[in-house]
Design a protein around this motif. Structure first.
Motif, PDB file in Angstrom:
ATOM      1  N   UNK A 277       0.833  -1.207   0.000  1.00 25.34           N
ATOM      2  CA  UNK A 277       0.000   0.000   0.000  1.00 25.34           C
ATOM      3  C   UNK A 277       0.863   1.251   0.000  1.00 25.34           C
ATOM      4  N   UNK A 278       1.934   1.235   0.781  1.00 22.43           N
ATOM      5  CA  UNK A 278       2.869   2.361   0.821  1.00 22.43           C
ATOM      6  C   UNK A 278       3.492   2.600  -0.549  1.00 22.43           C
ATOM      7  N   UNK A 279       3.710   1.524  -1.297  1.00 20.23           N
ATOM      8  CA  UNK A 279       4.318   1.623  -2.620  1.00 20.23           C
ATOM      9  C   UNK A 279       3.278   1.769  -3.727  1.00 20.23           C
ATOM     10  N   UNK A 280       2.069   2.200  -3.336  1.00 19.44           N
ATOM     11  CA  UNK A 280       1.017   2.617  -4.290  1.00 19.44           C
ATOM     12  C   UNK A 280       0.204   1.469  -4.874  1.00 19.44           C
ATOM     13  N   UNK A 281       0.195   0.295  -4.212  1.00 25.53           N
ATOM     14  CA  UNK A 281      -0.723  -0.743  -4.663  1.00 25.53           C
ATOM     15  C   UNK A 281      -2.153  -0.285  -4.432  1.00 25.53           C
ATOM     16  N   UNK A 282      -3.002  -0.503  -5.432  1.00 28.57           N
ATOM     17  CA  UNK A 282      -4.417  -0.184  -5.307  1.00 28.57           C
ATOM     18  C   UNK A 282      -5.209  -1.370  -5.827  1.00 28.57           C
ATOM     19  N   UNK A 283      -6.143  -1.827  -5.063  1.00 30.05           N
ATOM     20  CA  UNK A 283      -6.931  -2.981  -5.470  1.00 30.05           C
ATOM     21  C   UNK A 283      -7.677  -3.546  -4.286  1.00 30.05           C
ATOM     22  N   UNK A 284      -8.579  -4.495  -4.555  1.00 29.68           N
ATOM     23  CA  UNK A 284      -9.346  -5.090  -3.468  1.00 29.68           C
ATOM     24  C   UNK A 284      -8.622  -6.319  -2.915  1.00 29.68           C
ATOM     25  N   UNK A 285      -9.290  -7.028  -2.024  1.00 31.32           N
ATOM     26  CA  UNK A 285      -8.643  -8.166  -1.366  1.00 31.32           C
ATOM     27  C   UNK A 285      -8.255  -9.255  -2.359  1.00 31.32           C
ATOM     28  N   UNK A 286      -9.135  -9.530  -3.323  1.00 30.01           N
ATOM     29  CA  UNK A 286      -8.826 -10.556  -4.310  1.00 30.01           C
ATOM     30  C   UNK A 286      -7.644 -10.137  -5.180  1.00 30.01           C
ATOM     31  N   UNK A 287      -7.619  -8.855  -5.556  1.00 32.54           N
ATOM     32  CA  UNK A 287      -6.487  -8.350  -6.341  1.00 32.54           C
ATOM     33  C   UNK A 287      -5.182  -8.553  -5.584  1.00 32.54           C
TER      34      UNK A 287
END
Length: 264
Positions: free
Chosen positions: A11-21
């Motif tokens: 998340x800190x490194x800009x991951x964006x997505x839901x739990x499955x992602x």
């Protein structure tokens, strides 16, 4: 490192997505460094991702020592934050905060930390919904959820701008509420997933079916959970089930030995 443990870095490194992602991404990262998801990622694998980057198309794992120090300080700061402070310092001012107590509280403002939190919020000009609850001992879902929405929040149309703070039975109520309505955010204190064999908990109705984590994640602007390792009523593993169910949306705070969070 498990998927839950690695998520703050992603998340800190800009991951964006839901739990499955995230589960798919974690599996891909594990495959890249030659490990299995069941056993978690070894530190050497994590070091490889940090030093050399990954083939991920969703976010970059290549970072500097300064980046890692910034992340570490942010995580330390989160661990120092108390449940009350989390509500007092939201990212944006909510239209209302409702405080849902645990069962057995007949004078809510005088119980535990509820009145103190309400006073602090009101001092900061944040409207607060806090009242003695109907059916205080059993805390039946069929009674509490309509009361939270219609009375404490001031109407169901206001729920999307409302932060719900739930403690113990109130946390179970908040999670079930999030399965039915969009909420501005949820703060869960001493949350759990099972009646743990207790007849009174079973009668509440919260635990007679599976939890719909997907709906909760979709309906909540944010979720923060506070867990205690020496809770006399809730095994830590049961609290962790909430964390795992609501990942990656949830911000999980392991507060160490805080009993059942009877005080702020």
């Amino acid at each position: 490192l498990t998927s839950v443990e690695l998520l703050p870095f992603a998340t800190f490194m800009s991951f964006q997505g839901n739990a499955d992602d995230w589960e798919r991404e974690f599996a891909a990262l594990c495959a890249e460094v030659g490990c299995k998801t069941e056993g978690g990622m070894p530190i050497d694998g994590f070091r490889h991702l940090v030093d050399s980057g990954s083939r991920s198309e969703t976010f970059s794992t290549d970072c500097t020592v300064e980046d890692l120090q910034e992340l570490l300080e942010a995580l330390r700061s989160r661990c120092r934050t108390s449940p009350a402070e989390e509500v007092l310092m939201p990212a944006s001012r909510p239209s209302r905060v409702v405080i849902v107590p645990g069962n057995g509280c007949r004078k809510v403002r005088k119980s535990n930390w509820y009145g103190w939190l309400a006073d602090e919020l009101e001092r900061r000009k944040v409207p607060v919904g806090i009242e003695n609850m109907p059916d205080p001992d059993v805390a039946r879902e069929s009674v509490w959820l309509p009361f939270i929405a219609d009375r404490l929040a001031g109407g169901r149309d206001r729920l999307p701008q409302t932060i719900v703070v739930g403690h113990s039975s109130g946390a179970a109520a908040a999670m079930r509420l999030a399965e039915k309505h969009r909420l501005g955010g949820v703060v869960l204190v001493a949350a759990y997933t099972s009646d743990l064999g207790d007849a009174n908990e079973r009668a509440s109705g919260y635990f007679n079916r599976a939890w719909d984590w997907d709906k909760q994640r979709a309906n909540c602007g944010f979720v923060v959970q506070f867990a205690s390792r020496n809770d006399p009523f809730l095994p830590f593993a049961v609290q962790a089930e909430v964390r795992d169910g609501l990942a990656p949306l949830i911000e999980f705070k392991d507060m160490g030995n805080r009993s059942h969070f009877f005080d702020a």
